[in-house]
Design an enzyme around this catalytic site. Structure first.
Site, PDB file in Angstrom:
ATOM      1  N   ASP A  32       0.864  -1.179   0.000  1.00  0.00           N
ATOM      2  CA  ASP A  32       0.000   0.000   0.000  1.00  0.00           C
ATOM      3  C   ASP A  32       0.902   1.230   0.000  1.00  0.00           C
ATOM      4  O   ASP A  32       2.122   1.134   0.126  1.00  0.00           O
ATOM      5  CB  ASP A  32      -0.965  -0.016   1.201  1.00  0.00           C
ATOM      6  CG  ASP A  32      -2.192   0.859   0.923  1.00  0.00           C
ATOM      7  OD1 ASP A  32      -2.135   1.693  -0.004  1.00  0.00           O
ATOM      8  OD2 ASP A  32      -3.207   0.731   1.627  1.00  0.00           O
TER       9      ASP A  32
HETATM   10  C1  BGC Z   1      -5.004   3.250   0.098  1.00  0.00           C
HETATM   11  C2  BGC Z   1      -5.128   2.208  -0.980  1.00  0.00           C
HETATM   12  C3  BGC Z   1      -4.968   2.858  -2.330  1.00  0.00           C
HETATM   13  C4  BGC Z   1      -3.625   3.559  -2.377  1.00  0.00           C
HETATM   14  C5  BGC Z   1      -3.311   4.198  -3.711  1.00  0.00           C
HETATM   15  C6  BGC Z   1      -3.777   4.127  -0.063  1.00  0.00           C
HETATM   16  O1  BGC Z   1      -3.803   5.220   0.773  1.00  0.00           O
HETATM   17  O2  BGC Z   1      -4.997   2.610   1.351  1.00  0.00           O
HETATM   18  O3  BGC Z   1      -6.351   1.547  -0.862  1.00  0.00           O
HETATM   19  O4  BGC Z   1      -5.096   1.916  -3.338  1.00  0.00           O
HETATM   20  O5  BGC Z   1      -3.623   4.564  -1.391  1.00  0.00           O
HETATM   21  O6  BGC Z   1      -4.037   5.343  -3.929  1.00  0.00           O
END
Ligand code: BGC
Length: 750
Positions: free
Chosen positions: A282
């Site tokens: 993530d």
């Molecule tokens: C989130 C993810 C997301 C990623 C990319 C993160 O803050 O937890 O779910 O896919 O950002 O934007």
């Protein structure tokens, strides 16, 4: 009585065999991957293993240089076919090895045609529709150069304080698993090289939905029994559906952050499930192992994530900056790096990017917001609505009504109706309830007053106009709830009552004596016990997306009939959380004989005089609405619960059937739900578990025998040591929600 016999079942049997892991290994492709890796420098390998936002690459020219130098294998948040093609050209034509970029984006519930939030999509209990809806999202995103979405989010979510519950399929493992499969299929279609499909990503692996106190990013403590029985199955379902990628989560899981967790990433995902797809971290979740207190610095964080099995690092630089030193010190192996690069290249091959790296720039205009896409969005919204209350059959309204007051901060809020996680939807494309109602009835019949500027407005300045509108009209439709920004990532709430002066607005409008339909648009279940008493009818609409308005207008006037069912339990008050239907029983389950309302406790009552069971003095033990709940304009009768047999072997199955009759006036759909209870186990079992359902449409007066096949292996569970199907007695219910149903018994034989 339960026998003590435990029947061990192979992991594959109980967790779903026949995994069709995508991307599949193809000999020719594997050879090409090997050849490429053999030519790559470490810097180029790490480039493939890094994903950045354009903003992090420092302007167009420096981004191009980094790509040219092979330092970037993937970009997220770059949209527009021509922008993508421009950078792709640099990767393919100007970098040493010509490896194409893969472009990722959060296409969560639609790209430009916005579908209901995933929690609403789950409320439809319609997997085919969810698949179609994600197919629309994929086609639109692909037409703008996106190859890969970070969806579906399949974290079982039992806490409405957590803002990301909006992105989830709710509290139930089975329903989330069904939706997970459907959404993966929707995004990926049959063939990832198709110009209308994109790679999906099962996220967030794993346990993120159990954030303590519902506060985002918070610690999770999930015993292995619960992890395997409740939180992992949707991810296994995604693997079985061929999901191309996984995302490792932010949370600390039992002391080990999910992005450095060898147990979940290596043992479960790779070894037990045989997953051969790609794993991305993530956003900065590798670097965040430092504040978690699991890594002293970026180097240690890189070491842990690399050894746990995270192939690609999103948005931080731990890999790039530390891999060389870690290799020199023998803390990681080049073979590990190579296998990760192979996973990434395999994904690029499976998307056809080596053959066709560019996006046809004429595609978007033909694809985005097409009539068919808008129709699917309307249908998805319509099926997501849950009718919670309908006193005196106020709904549906008659079209011959002479005037209607449309009131509330969400009646005409094109931005908010799209919901959370919308990066590409434009509010200009949303059709609001006000617009749709004007179109349906003619503007002259509508008396509109906002009452409150936004959902959090405290000032009651607008009340007089709202009351005036109500007085002039035959009926009030009041659009309350929460703005989209109040749910989603990092948007947790400690108080789930309606924000601002919304309840007071309802009171003021209700005091006019006009019948009130309350439509709630929200990213989660809100605590609306008080409002239920004030409103006559209550329709829960979640955040319904682009076509929410027309779908609601049709439903208010009976051109569509509610068929949604709650994918979450509604608490009366925040203090009841966690509250979910498939809980354990306790040694002293609550009952009405042994519960005294706090207001009825006599003064100086003695300690044991009220009964000692598991309840709250001030909130009882029941939810406001149970999981699976949802009314229709029609009514349904359940009869003749039949089992094809009252016993089955461990490898057997039975058919459970019921006669469903539409006893009302409308053609309507009902979700027939099958729940079981395993009465005794080597570890305690939940009081009920959903094990199957069917959504059936019947004409007025029509009956149908609805049959669901229940396989013994669906009753398997992890008992701390093994996956087992235990011989013994089971309850089974078929009914309309998790608290009702016709009941029978069966047993599993030795
Ligand atoms: C989130 C993810 C997301 C990623 C990319 C993160 O803050 O937890 O779910 O896919 O950002 O934007």
């Amino acid at each position: 009585m339960k026998t003590t016999l435990l029947i061990l079942v192979g992991l594959l049997l109980c967790m779903g065999a026949n995994a069709t892991v995508s991307p599949k290994k193809d000999e020719q492709v594997e050879r090409k991957i090997k050849e490429l890796i053999a030519q790559m420098t470490l810097e180029e390998k790490l480039g493939q293993m890094s994903q950045f936002d354009p903003g992090q690459l420092g302007g167009a020219e420096s981004a191009k240089q980094a790509i040219r130098d092979g330092k970037v294998g993937s970009i997220l948040n770059l949209v527009g076919a021509s922008r993508v093609n421009e950078l792709q050209k640099v990767a393919v034509e100007e970098s040493r090895l010509g490896i194409p970029l893969i472009i990722g984006r959060d296409v969560i519930h639609g790209y430009r045609t916005i579908m209901p939030i995933p929690l609403g999509m789950a409320a439809s209990w319609n997997a085919e529709l969810a698949e179609q809806a994600m197919g629309v999202a994929a086609a639109e995103a692909a037409s703008e150069g996106i190859h890969w979405t970070f969806a579906p989010m399949i974290d079982v979510s039992r806490d409405p304080r957590w803002g990301r519950i909006a992105e989830s399929c709710g509290e139930d493992t089975y329903l989330t698993s069904v939706m997970a499969k459907a959404m993966v299929k929707g995004f990926q279609g049959e063939d990832l090289t198709d110009s209308r499909t994109i790679a999906a990503c099962a996220k967030h692996f794993v346990g993120y939905g159990a954030a303590e106190g519902g506060r985002d990013y918070n610690t999770t403590l999930i015993p292995e029994v619960q992890l395997r029985n409740d939180y992992l199955p949707p991810f296994k379902a995604a693997v079985d559906a061929g999901v191309a990628t996984f995302m490792s989560a932010f949370n600390d899981l039992n002391g080990v952050p999910a992005s450095g967790n060898e147990f979940t990433l290596k043992q479960i995902l790779r070894q037990e499930w045989g997953y051969e797809g790609m794993v991305v971290s993530d956003w900065a979740s590798i670097a965040e192992m430092i504040p978690h207190g699991y890594a002293a610095n970026q180097k240690e964080a890189a070491e842990k994530a690399l050894n746990a099995g995270v192939d690609m690092e999103m948005a931080s630089n731990c890999y790039v900056e530390n891999a060389q030193a870690l290799l020199d010190e023998g803390k990681i192996e080049m073979a590990t790096i190579d296998s990760y690069v192979a996973n990434i290249l395999r994904l690029k091959f499976s998307l056809g990017l080596f053959d066709q790296p560019y996006t046809d720039e004429s595609l978007a205009a033909k694809t985005i917001l097409s009539e068919r896409h808008l129709e699917i969005a309307k249908e998805a919204a319509s099926e997501s609505f849950v009718l919670l209350q309908n006193k005196n059959e106020l709904l549906p309204l008659s079209k011959s009504i002479s005037s209607i007051a449309v009131i509330g901060p969400l009646a005409d809020s094109p931005h908010d109706q799209m919901g959370t996680w919308v990066f590409d939807g434009n509010k200009e494309n949303s059709v609001t309830p006000l617009t749709a109602l004007k179109e349906k009835l003619g503007a002259a019949k509508i008396n509109f007053a906002k009452g409150l500027e936004i959902s959090r407005t405290k000032s009651t300045e607008g009340f007089a106009e709202a009351v005036e509108a109500a007085k002039k009209s035959d009926v009030v439709v009041l659009f309350l709830g929460e703005e989209s920004i109040l749910s989603g990532e990092a948007h947790s709430l400690a108080n789930l009552n309606l924000q601002g002066s919304q309840t007071q607005l309802l009171e003021a409008v209700q005091a006019t004596g006009k019948p009130v339909v309350m439509v709630v648009m929200a990213g989660r279940q809100l605590t609306i016990e008080r409002e239920l008493k004030l409103a006559d009818a209550v329709l829960y609409a979640w955040h319904p997306g682009t076509m929410g308005g027309p779908a609601l207008a049709d439903m208010l006037f009976g051109e569509a009939v509610p068929s949604g069912k709650l994918p979450v339990t509604f608490p009366k008050t925040v203090g009841q959380i966690p509250i979910y239907y498939n809980h354990k029983n306790t040694g002293r389950p609550a009952d009405y004989q042994q519960w005294t309302d706090i207001n009825k406790i006599p003064a100086e009552a003695t300690q044991h005089s009220l009964g000692n069971t598991s309840h709250y003095l001030d909130a009882g033990f029941e939810p406001l609405f149970p999981f699976g709940y949802g009314l229709s304009y029609s009514s349904f009768d359940y009869s003749n619960l039949e089992l094809s047999s009252n016993t089955m072997g461990v490898d057997g199955a039975i058919d459970v059937s019921v006669t469903l009759k539409n006893t009302g006036k409308y053609e309507a759909a009902e979700v027939v739900q099958l729940y079981i209870r395993d009465r005794f186990g080597s570890v305690t079992r939940p009081v009920r578990q959903l094990k199957g359902y069917k959504k059936v449409t019947l004409k007025p007066g029509e009956s149908q025998q609805v049959s669901i096949n229940l396989k013994a292996n669906e009753l398997a569970f992890f008992n701390g040591k093994d996956y087992v199907i235990e011989a013994g007695d089971f309850d089974v219910w078929m009914g309309t929600n998790a608290q009702e149903g016709l009941h029978a018994e069966f047993s599993i034989d030795k």
